[in-house]
Write an enzyme that holds these catalytic residues in place. Structure first.
Site, short mmCIF file in Angstrom:
data_model
loop_
_atom_site.label_atom_id
_atom_site.label_comp_id
_atom_site.label_asym_id
_atom_site.label_seq_id
_atom_site.Cartn_x
_atom_site.Cartn_y
_atom_site.Cartn_z
N GLU A 394 21.25 76.93 154.99
CA GLU A 394 19.87 77.32 155.30
C GLU A 394 19.85 78.32 156.44
O GLU A 394 20.17 77.99 157.59
CB GLU A 394 19.03 76.11 155.67
CG GLU A 394 17.58 76.49 156.00
CD GLU A 394 16.72 75.30 156.39
OE1 GLU A 394 15.60 75.53 156.89
OE2 GLU A 394 17.17 74.17 156.20
N LYS A 525 21.25 53.80 152.82
CA LYS A 525 20.96 55.02 152.06
C LYS A 525 19.63 54.98 151.32
O LYS A 525 19.47 55.62 150.27
CB LYS A 525 22.11 55.32 151.08
CG LYS A 525 23.46 55.50 151.77
CD LYS A 525 24.60 55.65 150.80
CE LYS A 525 25.91 55.75 151.58
NZ LYS A 525 27.09 55.82 150.71
N ASP A 601 29.11 60.61 156.19
CA ASP A 601 28.63 60.43 154.82
C ASP A 601 27.29 61.13 154.67
O ASP A 601 26.29 60.69 155.25
CB ASP A 601 28.49 58.93 154.53
CG ASP A 601 28.15 58.66 153.06
OD1 ASP A 601 27.73 59.60 152.36
OD2 ASP A 601 28.28 57.50 152.63
N HIS A 700 11.89 83.29 158.90
CA HIS A 700 12.57 82.99 157.65
C HIS A 700 12.70 84.21 156.75
O HIS A 700 13.69 84.37 156.04
CB HIS A 700 11.84 81.86 156.91
CG HIS A 700 12.24 80.50 157.38
ND1 HIS A 700 11.78 79.97 158.57
CD2 HIS A 700 13.06 79.57 156.85
CE1 HIS A 700 12.29 78.77 158.74
NE2 HIS A 700 13.07 78.50 157.70
#
Length: 709
Positions: A394, A525, A601, A700
């Site tokens: 990004e 998660k 993770d 951006h």
């Protein structure tokens, strides 16, 4: 693509050229006059063992890809190396006898011959393999398996010494001994080869005629040299060729290749038609099932075993015992599908340590995905400066974090870990709710907790049970185990300790049924209020005070504007959306980027990104800005998982927290949590400022969009 004959020709020329070049350098270094050695050039040519060079080249040509070329060259050197080393030593000793003959010209020739043998050996063992690999790499995959060119390896791991060559060496030794013992005494006073050649004789014609006139001058040392020359010529051109042909016929006699007509009398046709393995599938199965040395199986043969369902594709690493080779074979297996042929060309595979991946990080590996790694900062955390590695695709993210760090430069960030405890929440079932309640009451007793703690703690040096939280639903009982796990993230430790504790609990409650080691009461998660309220992993708070001058000069906005945006966006807006732990601007951006960089993770960013950002005016007049980020469930570790990989380990090393802390277990992982939370704070500050000033779209468009080409 280059054919095999061109590869052999080019590498042979390189062998001769590089040997001559290095001998020239050595002679210059020793200050030897070239005019004394020009009649010994034939020694240089004859002593270059091009047959060994051809064997190594053929072995390299029997490859399908870059890694196989490397492996085949290495195997070829391992087989040929001892033989060539022995031959070099013997030849040096045998020819060295001539230096003691007492015949001046013969002594000079033998000195030159010994030097040629040694230099040729060094070139063959060092520069020649490198040039061979480079040539095949530049030829873009010159492979006998792919081009219908001879793929017969001329090397065997049990290759024996050629007895004819040994006899030639014995004859050479006897001849030179006779020269030393007899001719030295008889001819030493009469032989005088003080041949003076004008250094201006540069013309090749003059050099050749001078050499021939000298060669046919009937002298005893000339006769000996001619005999030695003829012996070497016969050895190189006749016996070695016959030996190679017999070796080819022996190999072809065991070949059972469908569609190939074997005619041992026509070696040219045979060596250009053999393109695949020389073993049948049944022979390959026998080798693999008996757990013999699978190194004798080619990649093609192993692929046939996979395609015929004799070897599962996911077990290649265990079968071939070479992680990189397993990856390359797996790519060839899947690459047979038309849709993957072009895709794999864009998927990187080289320059990666697959040994660390196998059995730890990933299965059925076919390559790796490179992710851009940026560095943000520096940021001052608890009076220490850190540059933060962030892996992301990004645009604008690293730049935004760096701007936030710049605004925090004066006072820095204060960060504390307020709670540490990884969780595992199994679910058990009883015959009735009343029995489940009895078990729940038993777990809440302190003495019983200590009994379970002893069982739990015995499974690891670092896992220490600190809390149990039981919760009942009818006849189902959920038990949340909470434990510290040192510098590891700790899920495996929790699972192991929880399993042993449940076995002990089952001995007390024989009617208890274990349904699942994980009953989603952990919770792992997935968004969950229990993690937001109770915490999971590291619970961290970071705070900072930004002076008004930094707000206006660095962030290009005002304190009141940032406070207003935070209230309306992070507090009211998130509440309207009903988020769990989502009272922040973009904490997940920072968490995921650092997770990828440091081997965490990535899926645990769901829980780890829980964050509430609070902003308020600060100081007597409210001119400065106070900001804090509270993250109750950062699941991080500095040992285990992806932290074992080289690149991820380097990023942890950049932060000074690689591996386990030697003096205080758990401190490195706590520091990683503090770094992440503080970096999140910098990111929150920068984005809130950009939103309040209306700079988000502009930045951006500038940094997050590629120019169309």
């Amino acid at each position: 693509m280059l054919g095999s004959k061109y590869v052999l020709g080019v590498t042979g020329i390189f062998m001769i050229f590089s040997s001559f070049l290095f001998i020239t350098v050595v002679l210059n270094f020793l200050q030897i006059d070239f005019s004394e050695l020009q009649d010994a050039i034939f020694f240089f040519l004859l002593l270059i063992d091009l047959s060994k060079a051809a064997r190594l080249a053929n072995f390299a040509l029997n490859s399908c890809n870059e890694i196989e070329i490397k492996n085949n060259i290495a195997k070829g050197l391992s087989v040929l190396g001892p033989t060539i080393t022995l031959d070099t030593a013997v030849e040096t000793l045998v020819i060295g006898i001539g230096t003691l003959s007492g015949v001046p010209r013969l002594e000079i020739l033998c000195y030159f011959a010994c030097l040629s043998v040694i230099v040729n050996y060094i070139v063959f063992m060092t520069f020649y393999p490198s040039s061979l690999f480079l040539l095949l790499e530049l030829s873009k995959g010159t492979s006998l398996k792919h081009q219908n060119i001879s793929a017969i390896p001329f090397l065997e791991s049990n290759e024996k010494t050629n007895p004819i060559v040994e006899r030639v060496k014995i004859i050479m030794t006897i001849c030179l001994l006779l020269i030393h013992l007899i001719i030295r005494q008889s001819f030493q006073r009469n032989v005088d080869f003080h041949m003076t050649i004008d250094k201006t004789l540069i013309s090749s014609y003059i050099v050749i005629t001078t050499y021939l006139s000298y060669l046919f001058n009937f002298c005893i040392d000339n006769v000996i040299v001619l005999i030695l020359l003829l012996a070497l010529v016969i050895k190189c051109l006749y016996f070695e060729t016959i030996d190679n042909k017999l070796d080819v016929r022996r190999k072809l006699s065991s070949t059972n290749e469908v569609g190939v007509q074997v005619n041992c009398l026509d070696l040219t046709k045979i060596t250009t038609n053999i393109t695949k393995c020389i073993k049948t599938v049944d022979e390959c199965v026998s080798i693999s099932t008996k757990e013999l040395d699978v190194d004798c199986l080619t990649d093609y043969e192993i692929i046939q075993l996979v395609l015929n369902k004799h070897i599962p594709v996911y077990q290649l690493e265990s079968v071939v015992r070479d992680s990189k080779r397993a990856v390359m074979i797996r790519r060839q297996v899947f690459g047979k599908e038309e849709r993957y042929k072009n895709i794999f060309r864009s998927l990187p595979v080289d320059n990666f340590d697959y040994d660390k991946v196998f059995g730890a990080c990933c299965e059925n590996v076919i390559g790796y995905i490179p992710i851009p790694l940026g560095i943000a900062g520096p940021i001052k955390i608890n009076n220490h400066l850190y540059n933060i590695p962030m892996a992301t695709t990004e645009g604008c993210l690293v730049a935004s974090i760096t701007r936030g760090c710049k605004a925090l430069a004066l006072n820095g960030v204060e960060s504390k870990v307020v709670h540490d405890g990884m969780t595992r929440g199994p679910v058990v079932r009883f015959p009735s709710a009343s029995r489940a309640s009895v078990a729940m009451n038993w777990l809440q007793n302190r003495n019983n907790f200590n009994l379970l703690k002893q069982k739990f703690d015995s499974t690891s040096r670092y896992a220490q049970l600190i809390k149990l939280k039981p919760c009942i639903a009818g006849r189902y009982l959920f038990i949340r185990f909470v434990a510290t796990t040192g510098d590891a993230m700790g899920m495996n430790m929790l699972s192991k300790g929880t399993e042993k504790s449940l076995k002990y609990l089952q001995e007390r409650f024989l009617d208890m049924e274990l349904l699942s080691l994980s009953g989603n009461f952990c919770t792992d998660k997935k968004p969950a209020y229990i993690n937001w309220i109770e915490g999971r992993g590291k619970s961290v708070i970071s705070e900072a005070i930004i002076q008004s001058t930094a707000v206006t000069s660095v962030l290009k906005t005002t304190v009141s504007a940032i406070v207003d945006v935070n209230i309306s966006k992070n507090l009211i807006g998130s509440s309207m959306a009903g988020t769990i732990g989502g009272n922040n601007a973009h904490a997940a951006n920072v968490v995921t980027a650092i997770f990828l960089a440091t081997g965490q993770d990535p899926a645990q960013n769901v829980v780890s990104s829980n964050c509430i950002t609070l902003v308020e005016p600060w100081g007597p007049k409210g001119e400065d800005l106070y900001i804090s980020c509270t993250m109750p469930s950062l699941e991080v570790g500095t040992v285990g998982g992806g932290t074992i990989l080289s690149a991820q380990g380097a990023c942890l090393d950049m932060l000074g927290i690689k591996g386990g802390h030697t003096g205080q277990p758990g401190e490195n992982s706590n520091q990683l949590a503090r770094i992440i939370c503080s970096t999140v704070l910098a990111g929150e500050l920068s984005l809130l400022a950009a939103l309040s000033a209306g700079h988000v779209v502009e930045s951006h468009l500038k940094l997050n969009r590629s120019a169309m080409k």
